[in-house]
Design an enzyme around this catalytic site. Structure first.
Site, PDB file in Angstrom:
ATOM      1  N   HIS A  93       0.628   2.887  -3.852  1.00 22.35           N
ATOM      2  CA  HIS A  93      -0.807   2.653  -3.694  1.00 22.35           C
ATOM      3  C   HIS A  93      -1.093   1.280  -3.093  1.00 22.35           C
ATOM      4  O   HIS A  93      -2.185   1.052  -2.577  1.00 22.35           O
ATOM      5  CB  HIS A  93      -1.561   2.872  -5.017  1.00 22.35           C
ATOM      6  CG  HIS A  93      -1.411   1.794  -6.051  1.00 22.35           C
ATOM      7  ND1 HIS A  93      -0.529   1.883  -7.110  1.00 22.35           N
ATOM      8  CD2 HIS A  93      -2.066   0.630  -6.224  1.00 22.35           C
ATOM      9  CE1 HIS A  93      -0.646   0.819  -7.881  1.00 22.35           C
ATOM     10  NE2 HIS A  93      -1.581   0.037  -7.355  1.00 22.35           N
ATOM     11  N   ASP A 229       5.461   5.915  -7.741  1.00 22.61           N
ATOM     12  CA  ASP A 229       4.563   4.943  -7.124  1.00 22.61           C
ATOM     13  C   ASP A 229       5.364   3.799  -6.505  1.00 22.61           C
ATOM     14  O   ASP A 229       5.351   2.669  -6.985  1.00 22.61           O
ATOM     15  CB  ASP A 229       3.568   4.411  -8.161  1.00 22.61           C
ATOM     16  CG  ASP A 229       2.319   3.831  -7.509  1.00 22.61           C
ATOM     17  OD1 ASP A 229       2.341   3.640  -6.285  1.00 22.61           O
ATOM     18  OD2 ASP A 229       1.338   3.592  -8.223  1.00 22.61           O
ATOM     19  N   SER A 666       0.054  -4.693  -9.810  1.00 25.33           N
ATOM     20  CA  SER A 666       0.572  -3.503  -9.134  1.00 25.33           C
ATOM     21  C   SER A 666       1.636  -3.912  -8.124  1.00 25.33           C
ATOM     22  O   SER A 666       1.410  -4.788  -7.296  1.00 25.33           O
ATOM     23  CB  SER A 666      -0.558  -2.775  -8.412  1.00 25.33           C
ATOM     24  OG  SER A 666      -1.426  -2.145  -9.317  1.00 25.33           O
TER      25      SER A 666
END
Length: 798
Positions: A93, A229, A666
């Site tokens: 992402h 991810d 992230s």
């Protein structure tokens, strides 16, 4: 003598007795300079075998400054170098916008994924930058001196901004330097961060969306997770080795520090650490400010984001071209929407408002007892006054703040208008994003808005803003937005949804900003913007004036905080039990943790690892649980893969740990006790979303993708041997997934563990009376030890 029944538990009891502080010590997002202050024995007991200076050496430089320098800031996400050739690992992402920029209905990399089989095939990650940290300098005295000399709160903010800009300007005289000044502890401390910013970043590998987004918004912020991810990029520099724009002659950047990838993975109870650039936390808010967030800020996000998500879903259904254009905004809004709902849920479960009210009472009592009452008297009352002022202007702040997310054409117009206004000022007096140093980034942002522009989407989002503005109290409305709405051709009530939609559509249709080259002409001739008769530019000029006025109000409030918060933190240090570490602010941090499960609010015990079989069990053949066929085919023999975990008897996908993380983390590299990459942080569990406000050892869990899932994908699904070789992974046997016997791991296996989940041999540390004393100290933790054994057994059963 201890009971014979306790003998098998003696190694675990020893570690529990020695590590009474370790359980709560998982809390904290520590500045690099603070690592040396953490008890070394505590870190070693937790499982770190490296010296603190191996992580961060303040006396070192880029070559010997420590492994934390391998962690980089990737356009607001975290990431890490994982090879000597500039290869970068981060989340899927975090590469999403770059994938979107290169996607089209003919080459939909968002859906299909991407793999460069050779360097020449790597795609430019449009707009992405990588910041590599060079040095940190304490500039507290310089900034505080400027703040102290100011005559009032607004002047204080201006003085602080001025000296920060001067420090940055001097720092950026160095070759390739990109610098920032960051505030810590409410303006008690300031640090200057010097980076080298790499501008040529290229996509190397991203899995299909059905892997990188597996579970979609249903699983987002949830556990168990089965999401791949991850993505790989590469940083390039010019022929001279310095930062350069994308060009064919550029060569891969060679980082001084990079992380070696571990094929061994992690097991329950293992030490891990998260290295990254967490964005923002609110751990020290007074009670009144927490109340404002609960009553106003978070519900406002839920309402606004929820409405826009519905609009984007409706518009995306018009076709693939629109779907791709809105994908990044849609994904970001969905994430923030669920985050805001989780914040509200978590704050309520923690009883945080009541806890902060109690803390405020203790702070007042402490301040009243001090001989020097003048330093602390009135601090809480003034902070409460600032909170009340923020409450009064919040809806206007939120409305104008949404302009930067969309509508795209209006967002571009506002940037052009504000830049034209700032252009006439000396550079150091401009708003930061319109300074000369930020011109390239600003233009790339405008280009992105133009690239993602769709007239139907823009009209729908603008109509939403017009309707929301009309619903505000008169004193809070934007006069510029209110002036857009008139009586429609059919005589519709100007307050009706149809009138808002008609007015928005007419404005977007009348603008020529989307015409090829038009925005660039205005960019090159900012003086012409003031007289341009484009109706969208006219609205943008009016909105720019309102934004400037709002920022002036907020600047005065920030100046007041810079005056009050240093004393407030002195009060907190005197009253709070536990560590006082700085809130996250986008700078490099270290958080150490343990791989462990947790009990949900309903009491369900959660194992700390998931496996490929769990993803297969979720597969429905429909989005968001639609694993690609090539994954399903290889999954049949996954338990025999060299990447399978022996305890799980399957390829591991994700794991939980007690790391202290937030947005911006992230893509953060997760390392083991030897400093090897074992995972990439990408989320938190639902019960920990409110961790931005408070850490809770029982529920604060971050979610990481196990690096073995990435390696399995590269090896057995993508056959990307060139990337495995770059990572130092030996070639696979001729038969990659033999159905006869499991293949050996390419490197040494993890250390064996005793039955209690502690490392074998820990029991040897117990001897004589000292051992008995330690055992008795550990008896109070027996329940935790039993629970840990039960969790380990469950994880091994899958």
């Amino acid at each position: 003598m201890p009971s014979p029944r306790l003998v098998p538990f003696l190694p675990c009891l020893l570690l529990l007795a020695l590590g009474q502080g370790v359980v709560s010590a998982d809390e904290g997002q520590w500045m690099p300079e603070q690592i040396a202050e953490i008890d070394r024995a505590q870190l070693e007991a937790a499982g770190l075998s490296l010296a603190p200076t191996a992580l961060w050496n303040p006396a070192g430089d880029e070559t010997n400054g420590g492994l934390m320098r391998a962690a980089v800031n990737l356009s607001g996400c975290s990431a890490a170098f994982i090879s000597a050739e500039g290869l970068i690992a981060t989340n899927h992402h975090c590469a999403y916008r770059a994938l979107q920029a290169r996607s089209s209905p003919e080459h939909d990399y968002l859906t299909e994924g991407f793999l460069a089989r050779e360097r020449s095939q790597e795609l430019e990650a449009t707009g992405a930058t990588v910041r590599v940290l060079r040095r940190i300098e304490d500039v507290t005295d310089k900034v505080r001196a400027a703040a102290t000399a100011a005559k009032d709160d607004r002047a204080r903010r201006q003085a602080v901004e001025r000296v920060e800009k001067e420090l940055v300007a001097a720092c950026e005289q160095g070759p390739g330097a990109r610098c920032d000044v960051a505030s810590f502890y409410g303006g008690s401390q300031y640090r200057l961060f010097e980076y080298v910013e790499l501008r040529d970043v290229r996509l190397v590998y991203a899995p299909p969306a059905a892997v990188g987004e597996y579970g979609g918004e249903i699983d987002n912020w949830m556990w168990p997770r089965h999401t791949g991810d991850f993505s790989l990029l590469r940083a390039y520099v010019g022929p001279d080795g310095g930062p350069a724009d994308h060009a064919a002659e550029n060569r891969p950047y060679r980082p001084a520090q990079y992380l070696k990838v571990s094929p061994d993975g992690v097991s329950p109870g293992d030490f891990v650490a998260v290295l990254g650039y967490p964005g923002s936390t609110q751990r020290y808010m007074p009670a009144v400010e927490v109340e404002r967030w609960v009553e106003q800020v978070l519900p406002g996000m839920v309402s606004m984001y929820g409405e826009w998500i519905d609009i984007l879903e409706r518009e995306a259904a018009r076709g693939d071209e629109v779907r791709i254009k809105v994908a990044a905004l849609q994904k970001g809004l969905a994430n923030r929407h669920k985050n805001a709902r989780g914040m509200l849920d978590g704050i309520a479960h923690m009883g945080l408002v009541e806890r902060r009210r109690g803390e405020d009472t203790a702070l007042r009592e402490w301040a009243a007892a001090q001989a020097d009452k003048g330093t602390y008297a009135g601090v809480l009352d003034e902070l409460a006054k600032l909170s009340a002022q923020a409450r009064e202007r919040h809806e206007r702040t939120q409305l104008l703040g949404m302009l930067r997310r969309g509508p795209n054409l209006l967002a571009a117009a506002v940037h052009l208008a504000r830049r034209a206004h700032e252009h006439g000022k000396p550079d150091l007096e401009r708003t930061d994003q319109y300074m000369d140093r930020n011109q390239d980034r600003l233009w790339k942002g405008i280009e992105r808005h133009l690239r993602d522009f769709d007239p139907g989407v823009d009209a729908a989002l603008l109509a939403s803003l017009l309707a929301r503005n009309a619903a505000l109290p008169k004193g809070q409305r934007s006069a510029a937005l209110a002036g857009v709405v008139g009586r429609g051709k059919a005589g519709k009530d100007k307050g009706s949804p149809e009138a808002f939609q008609a007015a928005a559509a007419a404005l977007v249709e009348a603008s020529t900003l989307s015409v090829e080259g038009r925005a660039r002409t205005l960019w090159d001739q900012p003086a012409a913007i003031a007289a341009d008769d484009d109706p969208l530019l006219a609205l943008a000029r009016a909105l720019a004036a309102e934004i400037d006025a709002l920022e002036a109000e907020e600047g005065a409030a920030e100046g007041a905080q810079e005056r009050l918060l240093p004393a407030y933190f002195e009060m907190l240090r005197a009253v709070r039990k536990g560590p006082i570490y700085p809130d996250a602010n986008g700078t490099l941090r270290f958080s150490y943790a343990t791989v462990r499960g947790y009990d949900k609010w309903d009491g369900q015990t959660q194992s700390p690892q998931t496996k490929l079989g769990g993803a297969m069990a979720k597969h429905t053949g429909k989005d968001p649980f639609d694993l690609p066929k090539k994954i399903r085919d290889q999954a049949l023999a996954a338990k025999h893969s060299r990447w399978a975990d022996s305890a799980l008897a399957d390829v591991p996908l994700c794991f939980l740990s007690s790391g202290d993380t937030t947005g911006g983390n992230s893509g953060s590299p997760v390392i083991d006790g030897k400093g090897r990459l074992v995972g990439l942080n990408f989320d938190r569990v639902w019960e920990n979303i409110a961790g931005d406000f408070a850490y809770d050892i029982s529920h604060s869990r971050n979610v990481s993708v196990d690096v073995r899932y990435l390696l399995w994908m590269l090896d057995e699904v993508e056959s990307a041997d060139h990337l495995l070789a770059e990572l130092g992974i030996e070639p696979a046997p001729a038969t990659k997934a033999s159905t006869a016997e499991p293949t050996a791991k390419p490197q040494t296996q993890p250390e064996k563990r005793s039955g209690c989940g502690c490392r074998a041999g820990a029991g040897e540390a117990l001897s004589g009376l000292a051992g008995l004393v330690l055992v008795l100290l550990g008896l109070g933790r027996m329940r935790s030890a039993w629970r840990r054994r039960r969790t380990l057994r469950q994880s091994r059963r899958g």
